[in-house]
Design a protein around this motif. Structure first.
Motif, mmCIF file in Angstrom:
data_model
loop_
_atom_site.group_PDB
_atom_site.id
_atom_site.type_symbol
_atom_site.label_atom_id
_atom_site.label_comp_id
_atom_site.label_asym_id
_atom_site.label_seq_id
_atom_site.Cartn_x
_atom_site.Cartn_y
_atom_site.Cartn_z
ATOM 1 N N LEU A 134 50.115 -3.095 65.788
ATOM 2 C CA LEU A 134 51.113 -3.867 65.260
ATOM 3 C C LEU A 134 52.303 -2.923 64.770
ATOM 4 O O LEU A 134 53.417 -3.367 64.916
ATOM 5 N N TYR A 142 47.347 -12.704 58.447
ATOM 6 C CA TYR A 142 47.513 -13.821 59.280
ATOM 7 C C TYR A 142 45.994 -14.194 59.625
ATOM 8 O O TYR A 142 45.096 -13.429 59.297
ATOM 9 N N GLN A 188 42.368 -14.524 61.033
ATOM 10 C CA GLN A 188 41.437 -13.804 61.954
ATOM 11 C C GLN A 188 40.491 -14.236 62.285
ATOM 12 O O GLN A 188 39.851 -14.840 61.354
ATOM 13 N N LEU A 242 46.536 -10.054 67.098
ATOM 14 C CA LEU A 242 47.541 -10.926 66.786
ATOM 15 C C LEU A 242 47.836 -12.003 67.937
ATOM 16 O O LEU A 242 48.192 -13.137 67.752
ATOM 17 N N GLU A 290 47.483 -15.658 67.092
ATOM 18 C CA GLU A 290 48.697 -16.344 66.914
ATOM 19 C C GLU A 290 49.480 -16.935 68.203
ATOM 20 O O GLU A 290 50.425 -17.507 68.054
ATOM 21 N N THR A 346 53.534 -14.584 67.823
ATOM 22 C CA THR A 346 53.279 -13.391 67.797
ATOM 23 C C THR A 346 54.592 -12.399 67.722
ATOM 24 O O THR A 346 54.768 -11.660 66.613
ATOM 25 N N TYR A 405 56.062 -12.915 64.214
ATOM 26 C CA TYR A 405 55.210 -12.479 63.125
ATOM 27 C C TYR A 405 55.814 -10.918 63.101
ATOM 28 O O TYR A 405 56.216 -10.436 61.961
#
Length: 204
Positions: A13, A167, A169, A186, A190, A194, A197
């Protein structure tokens, strides 16, 4: 100012956040290959906590090689093993079925070089996220870049430069939130959120 960053296997990320928040991206392809980095590994969230997926490469510390020249050791079934690990980790996530078909070429096609695999990986992920990014490549190695902000250190594990907001998981209730995993974590959890975020995260 643009950023200088390494292409990696299913980037984490921190790397993707930098890429999304930079005017232009230049991938480093003329550095010397180093072991134990994200060049050939990604971290996901498995049932027992953090799980590392490692692409086997043909590399000897005695004979230095450029990153772009390092070959994948394709004599085993690493692609099948990685796919099974992802299925086990994320089959219950909200968006796994939505994206996994797009990712399948990475587990079925044969790649000779780790750099080629990583570039294809980035291409497919960009398509999943509907990103229109202009990517350039280095033509030589600069120890201290003069025209780009240097984020090449993010290729090293535990670089610890970002603070990420939690977030949901898959295994949060078992092991809590694990930050800075592969973008896949992610994406599968999400989905379309994504990019939003990642744009809200910032370095510390």
């Amino acid at each position: 100012m643009g950023c200088l960053i390494h292409p990696s296997y299913f980037p984490n990320l921190a790397q993707f956040s930098i890429i999304l928040n930079t005017e232009n991206v230049v991938f480093e392809v003329y550095d010397n290959y180093q072991k134990q980095t994200y060049r050939n590994r990604a971290e996901i969230y498995g049932a027992n906590g953090k799980l590392t997926l490692t692409v086997p490469v043909i590399y000897s510390q005695k004979n230095r090689q450029l990153y772009k020249d390092v070959k994948i050791a394709n004599d085993g079934n690493w692609q099948q093993a990685h796919l099974k690990s992802l299925q086990s980790a994320y089959r219950m996530s909200p968006f796994f079925e939505f994206y996994i078909d797009d990712l399948m070429p990475l587990f079925k096609d044969r790649f000779e070089y780790i750099l080629d695999l990583n570039l294809k990986c980035f291409e497919i992920l960009s398509s999943c996220l509907q990103l229109d990014l202009s990517i350039q490549f280095t033509e030589c190695f600069e120890k201290i870049p003069t025209k780009l902000k240097d984020f090449r250190h993010l290729i090293n594990r535990n670089s610890g430069v970002f603070k990420f907001q939690p977030y949901t998981q898959v295994f949060t209730e078992k092991h809590g939130f694990i930050a800075n995993l592969s973008i896949l974590d992610l994406l599968f959890n999400e989905g379309p959120k994504t990019e939003l975020y990642l744009n809200e995260q910032s370095p510390i």
